[in-house]
Design an enzyme around this catalytic site. Structure first.
Site, short mmCIF file in Angstrom:
data_model
loop_
_atom_site.label_atom_id
_atom_site.label_comp_id
_atom_site.label_asym_id
_atom_site.label_seq_id
_atom_site.Cartn_x
_atom_site.Cartn_y
_atom_site.Cartn_z
N THR A 31 0.91 -1.37 -0.10
CA THR A 31 -0.11 -0.16 -0.03
C THR A 31 0.90 1.26 -0.15
O THR A 31 1.77 1.54 0.72
CB THR A 31 -0.77 0.08 1.19
OG1 THR A 31 -1.84 -1.12 1.15
CG2 THR A 31 -1.84 1.13 1.40
N HIS A 181 -7.05 -11.02 -0.94
CA HIS A 181 -6.25 -10.70 0.04
C HIS A 181 -7.20 -11.28 1.59
O HIS A 181 -8.20 -10.53 1.79
CB HIS A 181 -6.44 -9.19 0.38
CG HIS A 181 -5.28 -8.49 1.31
ND1 HIS A 181 -4.65 -9.38 2.43
CD2 HIS A 181 -4.57 -7.23 1.59
CE1 HIS A 181 -4.00 -8.56 3.36
NE2 HIS A 181 -4.01 -7.34 2.82
N ASN A 184 -4.08 -10.39 7.47
CA ASN A 184 -3.96 -9.20 8.07
C ASN A 184 -4.79 -8.27 8.73
O ASN A 184 -4.85 -7.14 8.85
CB ASN A 184 -3.22 -7.93 7.13
CG ASN A 184 -1.69 -8.59 6.61
OD1 ASN A 184 -1.39 -9.51 7.15
ND2 ASN A 184 -1.23 -7.88 5.64
N TYR A 186 -8.18 -8.00 7.75
CA TYR A 186 -8.97 -7.36 7.03
C TYR A 186 -10.18 -8.23 6.76
O TYR A 186 -10.43 -9.19 7.52
CB TYR A 186 -8.47 -6.89 5.42
CG TYR A 186 -7.43 -5.96 5.54
CD1 TYR A 186 -7.66 -4.55 6.39
CD2 TYR A 186 -5.95 -6.27 5.30
CE1 TYR A 186 -6.71 -3.73 6.46
CE2 TYR A 186 -5.08 -5.35 5.57
CZ TYR A 186 -5.47 -4.14 6.11
OH TYR A 186 -4.27 -3.06 6.27
N ASN A 241 -3.71 -5.70 13.05
CA ASN A 241 -5.22 -5.14 13.11
C ASN A 241 -5.74 -6.01 14.04
O ASN A 241 -6.96 -6.47 13.97
CB ASN A 241 -5.90 -5.45 11.71
CG ASN A 241 -5.73 -4.09 10.87
OD1 ASN A 241 -5.79 -3.15 11.45
ND2 ASN A 241 -5.52 -4.34 9.51
#
Length: 372
Positions: A31, A181, A184, A186, A241
């Site tokens: 990112t 994805h 992590n 999400y 996260n």
């Protein structure tokens, strides 16, 4: 010229399904927040990726599949035809360097904030469990994390369709494949793990139910791309996260075993500890996944060149993805090839600084002038 010090395996060609990779170096998804408020790919991004196209495979930065998926400033999207059209300049530029490029498809889930959403709607997640963390950067400045809204069962098929449509736009844009994805912390990861999935419907409870959301996304996307052009990313050790579940070892081996049935392009594992480790047991090693996943394995997160060679030579991994070193070394493969030193890793402040500085201005290696 500095003598080559590298074992040839990292730099050797590799057959990824029906794609020929010129080496086993993968540019990891990174990112970088250069797409502007409209989340539109642009010429700056095309130059950035082209600079790094000596990689065997490029995986783009995480790209949101819907407006609901937004949760990070200035990241690109693939939820409109205009965005899909804008991505073509990136794909065309990278293909001109004879490098395949996959798009990483992303939904931020609870790692978002109402400031990103129309009518200040809450972010969504598997369950209404807030991230325990310092807060999030939003269009209105840094804010504390909010308690997300749990997706209704009937809404899940809509999100799955968002992924399918995103894959369709990526294919039209010319991408060679896509990466889902599922790492992590999400959205998909919050369905997979018991820490964040307290659902009582068919998407919660048992490991089979918690896997169902990812399963449906995979099966939707392989109606667009053949399975050997679809990868999945998982992070079994990650605390990022606010993740980490007691059953992580058994669960992630189950997920990998289920994904094995599709003959996917690869399974991409965040097997390093650079994002932190939940310390609920010993870290999972990429070698554990070799027993349950027969396809290509991609190792990622903090590998050095030497560690990459060791993983490849011991056959626990087939490809190695490099992230932070690719930020500051656009010619990373050339440096590996020639034994040239790497630029220092870039400071975090430039990772998301929105402009060309700290993005396309890192120097390529210059050999010292010969002394006469």
């Amino acid at each position: 010229m500095t003598a080559q010090t590298t074992s040839p395996l990292l730099l050797s060609s590799f057959k990824l399904g029906d794609l020929a990779l010129k080496n086993r170096v993968v540019m990891a998804p990174l990112t970088r927040s250069r797409a502007g408020e409209a989340r539109m790919p642009n010429a700056l991004m095309a130059e950035y990726y082209t600079q790094r196209a000596s990689a065997g495979l490029i995986i783009t930065e995480a790209t949101v599949v819907s407006t609901q998926a937004n949760g990070w400033l200035n990241t690109p999207g693939i939820y409109s035809d205009e965005q899909g059209e804008a991505w073509k300049q990136v794909v065309t530029a990278v293909h001109a360097r004879e490098t395949p490029i996959f798009m990483q498809l992303w939904h931020c889930g609870r790692a978002s904030h109402s400031n990103f959403h129309e009518n200040n709607q809450l972010p969504v997640a598997a369950s209404a469990i807030k991230i325990n963390g310092e807060g999030i950067h939003t269009p209105l400045g840094k804010q504390p994390y909010e308690t997300p809204r749990a997706l209704e069962t009937a809404e899940i098929s809509i999100v799955v369709e968002d992924y399918r449509k995103a894959a369709e736009r990526a294919k039209i844009a010319g991408f060679d494949g896509v990466e889902i994805h599922a790492a992590n912390g999400y959205l998909i990861d919050t369905f997979l793990q018991t820490r964040t999935n307290h659902r009582t419907d068919s998407y919660g409870g048992t490991v089979e139910n918690r896997y169902r959301f990812l399963k449906e996304i995979v099966e939707a996307i392989i109606t667009v791309f053949p399975a050997n052009r679809v990868g999945v990313r998982l992070s079994p050790n990650g605390v990022y996260n606010d993740m980490g579940s007691p059953e992580y070892r058994e669960d992630f081996l189950y997920f990998a075993g289920q994904l094995n049935a599709y003959d996917l392009a690869y399974l991409h594992l965040v097997d390093g500890l650079a994002f932190g480790f939940h310390e609920l047991g010993t870290p999972m090693m990429i070698s554990e996944f070799r027993d349950v996943f027969a396809g290509p394995l991609v190792g990622n997160c903090g590998y050095t060149q030497e560690q990459a060679e060791t993983a490849l030579n011991s056959k626990v991994a087939d490809l190695i993805a490099f992230g932070r070193d690719f930020i500051s070394n656009p010619d990373l493969v050339e440096r590996f090839t020639n034994g040239w030193p790497l630029n220092p890793q870039a400071e975090v402040g430039v990772w998301y600084s929105f402009g060309p500085e700290g993005y396309i201005d890192f120097p390529r290696y210059q050999e010292p002038a010969a002394i006469s």
